[in-house]
Design a protein around this motif. Sequence first.
Motif, short mmCIF file in Angstrom:
data_model
loop_
_atom_site.label_atom_id
_atom_site.label_comp_id
_atom_site.label_asym_id
_atom_site.label_seq_id
_atom_site.Cartn_x
_atom_site.Cartn_y
_atom_site.Cartn_z
N LEU A 18 36.70 -47.45 6.83
CA LEU A 18 37.58 -48.58 6.57
C LEU A 18 37.96 -48.65 5.09
CD1 LEU A 18 35.88 -51.34 8.76
CD2 LEU A 18 38.11 -50.28 9.18
N ALA A 19 36.99 -48.43 4.21
CA ALA A 19 37.24 -48.51 2.77
C ALA A 19 38.27 -47.48 2.31
CB ALA A 19 35.93 -48.34 1.99
N ARG A 20 38.31 -46.32 2.94
CA ARG A 20 39.29 -45.28 2.60
C ARG A 20 40.72 -45.77 2.81
NH1 ARG A 20 39.47 -40.75 6.00
NH2 ARG A 20 40.99 -39.90 4.56
N MET A 21 40.90 -46.73 3.71
CA MET A 21 42.23 -47.23 4.02
C MET A 21 42.72 -48.28 3.02
SD MET A 21 42.02 -47.67 8.12
CE MET A 21 41.17 -46.49 9.13
N ALA A 22 41.84 -48.77 2.17
CA ALA A 22 42.21 -49.82 1.22
C ALA A 22 43.26 -49.30 0.24
CB ALA A 22 40.98 -50.34 0.48
N ARG A 131 45.88 -48.76 17.33
CA ARG A 131 45.14 -47.61 16.82
C ARG A 131 45.50 -47.41 15.36
NH1 ARG A 131 46.54 -44.28 21.84
NH2 ARG A 131 44.62 -44.38 23.04
N LEU A 132 44.49 -47.15 14.54
CA LEU A 132 44.70 -46.76 13.15
C LEU A 132 44.15 -45.36 12.98
CD1 LEU A 132 44.74 -49.94 12.97
CD2 LEU A 132 43.96 -49.64 10.64
N GLU A 133 44.98 -44.50 12.42
CA GLU A 133 44.56 -43.13 12.14
C GLU A 133 44.96 -42.79 10.71
OE1 GLU A 133 44.86 -40.30 15.59
OE2 GLU A 133 46.36 -41.79 16.19
N GLN A 134 44.04 -42.14 10.00
CA GLN A 134 44.29 -41.75 8.62
C GLN A 134 44.08 -40.24 8.50
OE1 GLN A 134 41.85 -43.66 5.62
NE2 GLN A 134 43.46 -43.38 4.08
N PRO A 135 45.15 -39.46 8.73
CA PRO A 135 44.99 -38.01 8.70
C PRO A 135 44.63 -37.45 7.33
CG PRO A 135 47.29 -38.61 9.06
CD PRO A 135 46.50 -39.87 9.11
N ASP A 136 45.02 -38.18 6.26
CA ASP A 136 44.62 -37.81 4.90
C ASP A 136 44.60 -39.08 4.05
OD1 ASP A 136 47.27 -38.16 3.51
OD2 ASP A 136 47.85 -36.53 4.87
N ASP A 137 44.14 -38.98 2.82
CA ASP A 137 43.95 -40.17 1.97
C ASP A 137 45.23 -40.95 1.71
OD1 ASP A 137 41.22 -39.88 1.80
OD2 ASP A 137 41.26 -38.86 -0.14
N THR A 139 48.04 -41.10 3.84
CA THR A 139 48.81 -41.35 5.05
C THR A 139 48.02 -42.25 5.98
OG1 THR A 139 49.78 -39.14 4.88
CG2 THR A 139 50.02 -40.27 7.00
N LEU A 140 48.68 -43.26 6.53
CA LEU A 140 48.07 -44.15 7.50
C LEU A 140 49.09 -44.40 8.61
CD1 LEU A 140 45.62 -45.95 8.25
CD2 LEU A 140 46.72 -47.78 6.95
N VAL A 141 48.67 -44.20 9.85
CA VAL A 141 49.56 -44.41 10.99
C VAL A 141 48.94 -45.48 11.88
CG1 VAL A 141 50.70 -43.35 12.97
CG2 VAL A 141 50.30 -41.99 10.89
#
Length: 165
Positions: A18-22, A131-137, A139-141
């Motif tokens: 979760l923190a990576r998405m901040a 759905r939340l997906e983070q393929p890399d630091d 990008t967030l989909v």
Amino acid sequence: MGKQAFEASLAEGRHRQLARMAGEWEGRFRLWFTPDELACEAAQRGTLRSVLGGRFLLHEYESRFNDEPIEGIALYGFHLDDNEWQAAWAESFGTGTQLMSCVGPGDDPRLDVLGSYGDGQGGPRWGWRTRLEQPDDDTLVITMSNITPQGEEMLAVETRYTRSK
């Protein structure tokens, strides 16, 4: 939830995820009312920030549906004791006055939660998957799907973010 389990999750588990998405994000919001016809595409800006010592991630965003502004908030978390993703979502456009609560299995590495809403006419409830997906630091989909009372699932919203510089 024990303090040690939470600290381990912050260091290398779901709370670290979760923190990576901040951060500050910008991208495109796309909306479908029917599977074969795009109803709207607009710019979207969002802020995702860790709150309550990293226990949750708060998503605040703004977009538009044609000339109508859209504001929304979502709170995402991972319940260690129940091993499940959890979310609460409200929006000026899509949820009316409902605070939609959603849960999903913690065994899935993606944040994948399911909630429901009424049709406003007393009919059977519809499902709503987020759905939340983070393929890399950077990008967030975020995808959201409607699920009919009969179980048919169809894409309703897609937000593709890139991290703001």
